[in-house]
Design a protein around this motif. Structure first.
Motif: not given
Length: 393
Positions: A14-15, A353-354, A363-365, A386-387
């Protein structure tokens, strides 16, 4: 004090995806990873060939307190988009069972392609660097790093993963940051993990260690039909790993042995053909001999096939279609492929994702309360989330 547009904590799937997308938009990006190498979960996944997505990925293949949350990201960046990315980098791949896609050669091909894209997008990768503290400084974020340096950024992305496989450096860092900024955490627990049993059950299972059989693992109305594996600790294999994400301590699971066969008819026909044959001998034509013997002993069938009435054979077949088992626990985060639970999606915008109440924090993944089935789904969530964040950070 170096200032960046975007800092991403965690150089996993994700990062890296987020960093590449943000860099392509002209944002200055620093990716911080506390381990010595990036993308370690990619490297070890799929026996070193990375089960990078699944042809059948839909929001229905994910668990979350909010089952609708993952829809936006998964729709905006699909498995077909990632397959196009794979093809664009010339990475050969193949499909295994149930839509699972793997690299032909090595998971390292994906890592190399991600790092090449990161470099081309102008992203900076800092390895063996931990984040000691995070704080707000006006509208920006201030990070104190383990090497004594500091960083500031407008957008901070937490892509630090969950607690699964701690020997690879997994920690609860992302949850700590979420709590620090007022976000709730859905209870975390190991997912896609082998199940363990009480000593009496393990004594029965001990001769079966290493035995595999096709079966269906059920919990309530949820069922997975794949292989199961007996181990010296209990049960594993794809069907068990899948159902472990739905099971909770104190609950039963039910196992259907050889769901593809009508075992009642097979045993009845075997009785007619050779009534002197032992029940386990006839059963062993359709499953491992050691398993057949244990199942016959468990229900107390004595004598040969000729000694068994239709009623007894029917009851035995019904038992094999809904064998009740009560796990006492799981093997824990040590062997869990993923972490269930995580940052509560009620506090996040599903499109970006904010954090809803904390501008510039994402926060992602795996750190988010979205967990996929076994078979490439969790990587697809990493790519998609991530995208999505990478388009706006």
């Amino acid at each position: 004090m170096p200032a960046r547009d975007v800092v991403i904590i965690g150089a996993g799937a994700a990062g890296l995806m987020c960093a590449i997308e943000a860099g392509k938009r002209g944002r200055s990006v620093t990716l911080i990873e506390h381990s010595r190498a990036p993308a370690e979960k990619i490297r070890i996944s799929g026996g070193g060939r990375c089960n990078f997505t699944n042809l059948h990925a839909t929001p229905e293949n994910f668990l979350s307190n909010n089952r609708h949350f993952a829809k936006s990201a998964l729709k905006r960046y699909t498995q077909w988009d990632f397959i196009d990315w794979i093809n664009g980098h010339g990475i050969a791949w193949h499909e295994k069972t149930l839509g699972q896609l793997f690299c032909d050669h090595s998971a390292k091909d994906i890592i190399a392609a991600l790092l090449a894209d990161l470099k081309q997008a102008g992203g900076e990768l800092r390895l063996s660097t931990a984040v000691n503290t995070v704080s707000r400084q006006g509208e920006d974020y201030l990070l104190m790093l383990s090497d004594g340096s500091t960083l500031t950024c407008q957008s901070l992305v937490i892509a630090s993963g969950g607690k699964s496989i701690p020997k690879m450096g997994a920690t609860g860092f992302g949850y700590d940051i979420a709590r620090q900024f007022g976000l709730d955490i859905i209870e975390t627990r190991p997912g896609l993990v082998p199940l363990t049993f009480d000593p009496d059950t393990l004594t029965r299972f001990k001769p079966l260690a290493g035995v595999a059989v096709d079966g269906v693992a059920c919990h309530g109305r949820t069922r997975f039909e794949e292989a199961m594996l007996f181990t010296h600790r209990g049960l594993s294999g794809p069907a068990i790993l899948q159902i472990s994400s739905y099971w909770r301590e104190g609950e039963d699971i039910r196992v259907h042995i050889r769901p593809d066969l009508d075992l009642y008819t097979l045993l009845r026909d075997a009785r007619q053909a050779n009534g002197r044959q032992a029940v386990q001998t006839a059963l062993a034509e359709h499953m491992p001999k050691r398993l057949a013997q244990m199942l016959v002993e468990e229900v107390g069938l004595t004598g040969n096939l000729a000694d068994q009435s239709d009623k007894k054979l029917r009851a035995f077949a019904d038992h094999l279609a809904a064998w009740p088992l009560t796990p006492t626990g799981s093997e824990g985060y040590r062997t869990a492929e993923v972490t269930l639970g995580g940052v509560d999606t009620d506090g996040l915008d599903s499109r970006t994702l904010q954090a809803r109440d904390v501008p510039g924090l994402y926060f992602i993944g795996e750190v988010v309360d979205v967990t996929g089935w076994l078979g490439g789904y969790n990587f697809q969530w990493a790519w998609s989330s991530g995208w999505s964040a990478g388009q706006v950070v």
